[in-house]
Write a protein that holds these residues in place. Structure first.
Motif, mmCIF file in Angstrom:
data_model
loop_
_atom_site.group_PDB
_atom_site.id
_atom_site.type_symbol
_atom_site.label_atom_id
_atom_site.label_comp_id
_atom_site.label_asym_id
_atom_site.label_seq_id
_atom_site.Cartn_x
_atom_site.Cartn_y
_atom_site.Cartn_z
ATOM 1 N N ILE A 105 0.988 -0.577 -0.441
ATOM 2 C CA ILE A 105 0.292 0.097 -0.165
ATOM 3 C C ILE A 105 1.258 1.254 0.329
ATOM 4 N N ALA A 106 2.243 1.140 1.117
ATOM 5 C CA ALA A 106 2.679 2.637 0.282
ATOM 6 C C ALA A 106 3.216 2.436 -1.396
ATOM 7 N N GLY A 107 3.622 1.196 -1.709
ATOM 8 C CA GLY A 107 4.687 1.959 -2.572
ATOM 9 C C GLY A 107 3.395 1.758 -3.505
ATOM 10 N N TRP A 108 2.107 1.115 -3.654
ATOM 11 C CA TRP A 108 0.982 1.864 -4.310
ATOM 12 C C TRP A 108 0.741 3.326 -4.398
ATOM 13 N N LYS A 109 0.823 3.852 -2.903
ATOM 14 C CA LYS A 109 0.742 5.405 -3.100
ATOM 15 C C LYS A 109 2.142 6.275 -3.300
ATOM 16 N N LEU A 110 3.217 5.915 -3.405
ATOM 17 C CA LEU A 110 4.209 6.576 -4.049
ATOM 18 C C LEU A 110 3.979 6.151 -5.104
ATOM 19 N N GLY A 111 4.292 5.571 -6.412
ATOM 20 C CA GLY A 111 3.375 5.011 -7.114
ATOM 21 C C GLY A 111 2.884 6.014 -8.157
ATOM 22 N N THR A 112 1.490 6.330 -7.364
ATOM 23 C CA THR A 112 0.172 7.306 -7.800
ATOM 24 C C THR A 112 1.237 8.858 -8.934
ATOM 25 N N VAL A 113 2.077 9.533 -7.251
ATOM 26 C CA VAL A 113 3.583 10.486 -8.037
ATOM 27 C C VAL A 113 4.406 9.959 -8.970
ATOM 28 N N GLY A 114 5.281 9.039 -8.967
ATOM 29 C CA GLY A 114 5.779 8.082 -9.852
ATOM 30 C C GLY A 114 6.989 8.097 -8.611
ATOM 31 N N ARG A 115 7.139 8.027 -7.230
ATOM 32 C CA ARG A 115 8.304 7.807 -6.978
ATOM 33 C C ARG A 115 8.492 6.877 -6.510
ATOM 34 N N ASP A 116 9.833 6.930 -6.712
ATOM 35 C CA ASP A 116 10.592 5.220 -6.525
ATOM 36 C C ASP A 116 10.063 4.984 -4.811
ATOM 37 N N PRO A 117 9.918 3.939 -4.773
ATOM 38 C CA PRO A 117 9.899 4.044 -2.919
ATOM 39 C C PRO A 117 10.770 3.277 -2.740
ATOM 40 N N LEU A 118 12.293 2.828 -3.651
ATOM 41 C CA LEU A 118 13.321 2.359 -2.934
ATOM 42 C C LEU A 118 14.534 3.785 -2.627
ATOM 43 N N GLY A 119 13.836 4.561 -3.735
ATOM 44 C CA GLY A 119 14.232 6.031 -2.876
ATOM 45 C C GLY A 119 14.735 6.732 -2.148
ATOM 46 N N GLN A 120 14.967 7.792 -2.124
ATOM 47 C CA GLN A 120 15.399 9.653 -0.929
ATOM 48 C C GLN A 120 14.493 10.120 -1.029
ATOM 49 N N THR A 121 14.384 10.717 0.123
ATOM 50 C CA THR A 121 13.380 11.803 -0.363
ATOM 51 C C THR A 121 14.229 12.636 0.957
ATOM 52 N N THR A 122 14.136 14.243 0.785
ATOM 53 C CA THR A 122 14.692 15.018 1.867
ATOM 54 C C THR A 122 13.133 15.863 2.121
ATOM 55 N N LEU A 123 13.018 15.965 3.706
ATOM 56 C CA LEU A 123 11.950 17.040 3.890
ATOM 57 C C LEU A 123 12.416 17.744 5.145
ATOM 58 N N VAL A 124 11.176 19.158 5.355
ATOM 59 C CA VAL A 124 11.561 19.595 6.182
ATOM 60 C C VAL A 124 10.920 19.561 7.505
ATOM 61 N N SER A 125 11.277 19.453 8.598
ATOM 62 C CA SER A 125 10.675 19.268 9.665
ATOM 63 C C SER A 125 9.867 20.295 10.087
ATOM 64 N N GLY A 126 8.382 20.010 10.689
ATOM 65 C CA GLY A 126 7.823 20.641 11.173
ATOM 66 C C GLY A 126 7.853 21.685 12.604
ATOM 67 N N GLY A 127 8.412 20.699 12.933
ATOM 68 C CA GLY A 127 8.914 20.742 14.629
ATOM 69 C C GLY A 127 7.666 20.479 16.183
ATOM 70 N N GLY A 128 7.969 20.699 16.448
ATOM 71 C CA GLY A 128 6.469 20.156 17.656
ATOM 72 C C GLY A 128 6.755 19.736 18.678
ATOM 73 N N ARG A 129 6.308 19.136 19.256
ATOM 74 C CA ARG A 129 6.722 18.451 20.358
ATOM 75 C C ARG A 129 6.400 16.704 20.179
ATOM 76 N N GLY A 130 7.647 15.883 20.924
ATOM 77 C CA GLY A 130 8.183 14.611 20.526
ATOM 78 C C GLY A 130 8.852 14.651 19.072
ATOM 79 N N ASN A 131 9.667 15.844 18.432
ATOM 80 C CA ASN A 131 9.942 16.056 16.734
ATOM 81 C C ASN A 131 11.314 15.927 17.063
ATOM 82 N N LYS A 132 11.510 15.313 16.803
ATOM 83 C CA LYS A 132 13.545 14.638 16.778
ATOM 84 C C LYS A 132 14.515 16.178 16.035
ATOM 85 N N TYR A 133 13.823 16.859 14.960
ATOM 86 C CA TYR A 133 14.529 17.935 14.291
ATOM 87 C C TYR A 133 13.860 19.013 14.933
ATOM 88 N N PRO A 134 14.244 19.912 15.077
ATOM 89 C CA PRO A 134 13.562 21.283 15.003
ATOM 90 C C PRO A 134 13.151 21.944 14.082
#
Length: 358
Positions: free
Chosen positions: A290-319
């Motif tokens: 199901i994860a691979g299918w969802k990523l496939g709907t936008v043409g993203r390789d499920p075995l690849g990498q991505t860069t996300l920007v943290s929104g912060g918040g309680r319990g988040n490892k990244y500011p």
């Protein structure tokens, strides 16, 4: 305590009588008709009954429940345990973990001041709770939530998308859409998938999985105040996939599963506590599919990498504002201060990723 029974979200019928301890006081609540999901709330501040040991509260309901959780104001107990009575016997004591430790606890929406994960007990009418903080009994500071998920049969799906793994839709698992009070928020795309476990719930049969999902939906939407279930999809031990958050499969919907990373991620949760149990191969494969299918709907390789920007918040490892490079499919613990999805799923992420590419 934190809140009384939510009025107006569920059609109510007959009355449920609650008693605390052997000779405790009584209160009246409402119980559902067949197929409806509801909860009874009980403050645990009353003195224990004559049969209770110090620090233990016993609650008995006339209407059977199948899932329980506790909430509290202020500081969390150091340890909260519970046991239920079924077939004339008490279960072993089970630890109720606070959300955000081994649990999910990833909504960006504020809800209860403090809450445990929701524990599937199966049908029961009696529960014992005990809680300790700094060596002192604090059971009386808690409120018990006992959820009856209803017994509406799951209907067969009338329409399936051929490229998508088979999914039990919200209508099929019996979602009460009157509880859905969160206006869906949409993002431009889905960049990654995050794997979770639901915590507290291993002792269920696959025949009752829809009830477990209904109970989690009620807990997230009503009791925690999130307005909907946090995950976009859930997977049971037999590998059955259940649609979660409203419109989360069809469109790019902001989730309620990982604080600071909900905006452009797809949250899928294995039903169970995988700190203590081992996931089945079927569950791992379905999670990947199901994860691979969802990523496939936008043409993203499920075995690849991505860069996300943290929104912060309680319990988040990244500011807030931190850029984080991650596998396209990663786990809650990779970005949050949590054990989720449990060591036994975390160790099998390669299996999930391989299934996502299949």
């Amino acid at each position: 305590m934190l809140r009384g029974l939510i009025v107006g979200t569920i059609a109510l019928a007959t009355t449920t009588l609650l008693t605390t301890g052997a000779a405790g006081s009584t209160t009246e609540r409402s119980s559902p008709t067949r197929g409806e999901t509801t909860a009874v709330h009980r403050s645990l501040s009353e003195a224990p009954g004559a049969r209770d040991s110090p620090g233990i509260r016993t609650v008995r309901t006339r209407k059977r429940f199948s899932m329980v959780a506790v909430t509290w104001d202020g500081k969390a107990p150091d340890r909260t345990t519970a046991q239920y009575r079924q077939d004339g016997r008490w279960s072993s004591w089970h630890e109720l973990s606070p959300l955000g430790s081994s649990g999910h606890g990833g909504s960006d929406v504020s809800g209860a001041a403090g809450a445990s994960g929701a524990w599937w007990t199966g049908p029961s009418s009696r529960i014992r709770i005990r809680a300790v903080r700094a060596g002192e009994h604090v059971t009386g500071e808690l409120e018990l939530i006992a959820i009856t998920p209803g017994t509406e049969p799951v209907r067969s799906e009338t329409e399936r998308r051929t490229a998508r793994p088979p999914v039990v839709t919200r209508a099929e698992w019996g979602a009460d859409e009157s509880m859905m009070r969160w206006p869906p928020e949409y993002s431009a795309t889905t960049r990654a998938a995050i794997v979770h476990h639901t915590v507290e719930t291993n002792d269920y049969t696959c025949a009752r999985s829809a009830e477990v999902v209904r109970g989690l939906y009620h807990y997230h939407a009503v009791e925690l105040g999130w307005g909907d279930i946090g995950y976009h999809a859930l997977v049971d031990k037999c590998g059955t996939i259940f649609a979660g958050r409203t419109d989360g499969l069809r469109r790019h919907v902001v989730g309620g599963h990982t604080q600071g990373f909900n905006g452009q991620t797809f949250g899928v949760a294995l039903i169970g506590n995988f700190e203590t149990a081992y996931p089945t191969e079927s569950a791992l494969r379905s999670t990947g599919r199901i994860a691979g299918w969802k990523l496939g709907t936008v043409g993203r390789d499920p075995l690849g990498q991505t860069t996300l920007v943290s929104g912060g918040g309680r319990g988040n490892k990244y500011p807030e504002g931190t850029s984080v490079t991650l596998p396209r499919i990663f786990t809650h613990r990779d970005v949050g201060e949590t054990a989720c999805p449990g060591d036994n799923v975390h160790a099998r992420m390669d299996t999930i990723r391989q299934a996502s590419a299949g």
